[in-house]
Write a protein that holds these residues in place. Structure first.
Motif, PDB file in Angstrom:
ATOM      1  N   TRP A  92      -9.792  -4.041   1.559  1.00 51.37           N
ATOM      2  CA  TRP A  92      -8.074  -4.228   1.775  1.00 51.37           C
ATOM      3  C   TRP A  92      -7.659  -3.916   3.151  1.00 51.37           C
ATOM      4  O   TRP A  92      -6.891  -4.896   3.583  1.00 51.37           O
TER       5      TRP A  92
ATOM      6  N   HIS B 157      -6.367   7.469  -6.425  1.00 50.02           N
ATOM      7  CA  HIS B 157      -6.868   6.590  -7.346  1.00 50.02           C
ATOM      8  C   HIS B 157      -8.374   6.855  -7.350  1.00 50.02           C
ATOM      9  O   HIS B 157      -9.103   6.120  -8.355  1.00 50.02           O
TER      10      HIS B 157
ATOM     11  N   MET C 133       0.874  -1.307  -0.093  1.00 52.10           N
ATOM     12  CA  MET C 133      -0.051  -0.006   0.067  1.00 52.10           C
ATOM     13  C   MET C 133       0.996   1.468  -0.069  1.00 52.10           C
ATOM     14  O   MET C 133       0.316   2.045  -0.348  1.00 52.10           O
TER      15      MET C 133
ATOM     16  N   THR D  74     -10.231   5.588  -5.325  1.00 51.40           N
ATOM     17  CA  THR D  74     -10.799   4.282  -5.027  1.00 51.40           C
ATOM     18  C   THR D  74     -12.020   4.499  -4.059  1.00 51.40           C
ATOM     19  O   THR D  74     -11.918   5.206  -3.063  1.00 51.40           O
TER      20      THR D  74
ATOM     21  N   VAL E 141      -4.508   6.762  -0.753  1.00 52.38           N
ATOM     22  CA  VAL E 141      -4.984   5.997  -2.047  1.00 52.38           C
ATOM     23  C   VAL E 141      -6.322   6.690  -2.673  1.00 52.38           C
ATOM     24  O   VAL E 141      -6.471   6.622  -3.775  1.00 52.38           O
TER      25      VAL E 141
ATOM     26  N   GLU F 190       3.418   1.788  -1.783  1.00 51.32           N
ATOM     27  CA  GLU F 190       4.436   1.989  -3.078  1.00 51.32           C
ATOM     28  C   GLU F 190       3.974   3.205  -3.671  1.00 51.32           C
ATOM     29  O   GLU F 190       3.019   3.900  -3.741  1.00 51.32           O
TER      30      GLU F 190
ATOM     31  N   ARG G 249       3.544   4.020  -6.607  1.00 55.29           N
ATOM     32  CA  ARG G 249       2.547   3.833  -7.720  1.00 55.29           C
ATOM     33  C   ARG G 249       1.034   3.824  -7.085  1.00 55.29           C
ATOM     34  O   ARG G 249       0.075   4.066  -7.750  1.00 55.29           O
ATOM     35  N   VAL G 250       0.903   3.573  -6.038  1.00 56.32           N
ATOM     36  CA  VAL G 250      -0.334   3.331  -5.217  1.00 56.32           C
ATOM     37  C   VAL G 250      -0.740   4.488  -4.676  1.00 56.32           C
ATOM     38  O   VAL G 250      -1.775   5.032  -4.645  1.00 56.32           O
ATOM     39  N   THR G 251       0.243   5.334  -4.014  1.00 53.34           N
ATOM     40  CA  THR G 251       0.029   6.549  -3.106  1.00 53.34           C
ATOM     41  C   THR G 251       0.507   7.790  -3.858  1.00 53.34           C
ATOM     42  O   THR G 251      -0.189   8.904  -3.425  1.00 53.34           O
TER      43      THR G 251
END
Length: 301
Positions: A75, A65, A1, A67, A61, A3, A5-7
């Motif tokens: 998650w 994104h 989580m 989400t 996140v 990473e 690319r995620v945050t």
């Protein structure tokens, strides 16, 4: 989580956020507990399973994104309402941090930005950007207030101010999409701040024409056309060169807005419009923090 690319943030920046925001969240949480009548002492009962680091990651996140809270709840193994409440608590704390321009320099208001730019004679660039939002229900008052005159879509508008190299310095609270760029700047008091503050050059597009005269030439907009009809060829060539030169100088603000819009929360918002100001300012603060950390790392190496 955690990473990148995620945050959208490096692990070092996330660690700094935890160290900075966690005490504020605990203080806010304790204040809410002691503010109401209780039958048990503060601290009694079940303890949090959803610790602050996870609450912060869920918020990051969500901003990066877009989400849904249902997915985040799966998650992290908690209920959806827990995620919604956690994001609602952490997001305003991120919005209050302001934009980071150096490890020890943070800008929270437009007046601080103008003073920062004028202190060293730096130039700034401003532009307005729109974020699509849901249409108001039929029969609601001012239903057409959020319809943008440019895109003919329901949107809110924020003013973005960047440095000459495109680093985000300030994002204003949002206004309805029908508001003109120059009107939003006037409501923020930009003209008065520039006229009374240190001299600094602010580049803007044609939407801000008229502010140059109000600020003593501090706001620079594209040149006016002197010939509306039958313009000589030499004038057309010179006018085009001047417009291209101005556009080349202010293109950096478009890059800064593009970095902001990489966060799905600002590409199109499906939630409540009341949260948009916090979302915009939280994203701008996180982006500027990451930009400052990246620049600091590059200078050390």
């Amino acid at each position: 989580m955690s990473e990148y690319r995620v945050t959208g943030l490096s692990t070092s920046v996330i660690a700094e956020l935890v160290a900075e925001v966690e005490p504020l969240w605990h203080e806010q949480h304790q204040a809410s507990l002691t503010a109401r009548q209780r039958r048990r002492a503060v601290g009694a009962g079940a303890k949090h399973r959803f610790v602050f680091a996870d609450r912060l990651l869920a918020t990051l996140v969500s901003l990066r994104h877009g989400t849904t809270h249902d997915v985040l709840a799966c998650w992290f193994g908690v209920d959806r309402s827990t995620v919604t409440r956690a994001i609602g608590e952490v997001r305003p704390l991120l919005a209050q941090r302001g934009c980071t321009v150096a490890p020890d320099v943070r800008l929270r208001t437009l007046a601080e930005v103008v003073e920062y730019l004028g202190g060293d004679g730096r130039a700034g660039i401003i532009d307005g950007t729109e974020i699509r939002v849901r249409r108001r229900a039929a029969g609601r008052k001012d239903r057409d207030k959020f319809v943008s005159g440019k895109t003919r879509q329901n949107a809110v508008k924020t003013m973005v101010l960047t440095s000459a190299d495109g680093r985000v310095l300030f994002c204003s609270p949002v206004r309805p999409g029908s508001c003109a760029d120059i009107t939003q700047a006037r409501h923020l008091g930009l003209s008065q701040l520039l006229a009374d503050g240190p001299f600094t050059e602010i580049l803007a597009d044609a939407g801000y024409q008229g502010m140059g005269a109000q600020t003593g030439g501090r706001v620079v907009t594209p040149p006016h056309r002197k010939f509306k009809k039958n313009a000589p060829d030499w004038y057309e060539q010179r006018h085009e060169l001047q417009r291209k030169a101005h556009s080349s100088r202010r293109i950096r603000v478009e890059h800064g807005i593009a970095h902001l819009k990489n966060r799905r929360a600002l590409a199109r918002h499906h939630g409540r419009r009341e949260h948009m100001s916090d979302i915009v300012q939280a994203v701008s603060g996180l982006l500027s923090h990451q930009q400052a950390a990246t620049l600091d790392t590059a200078m050390r190496t």
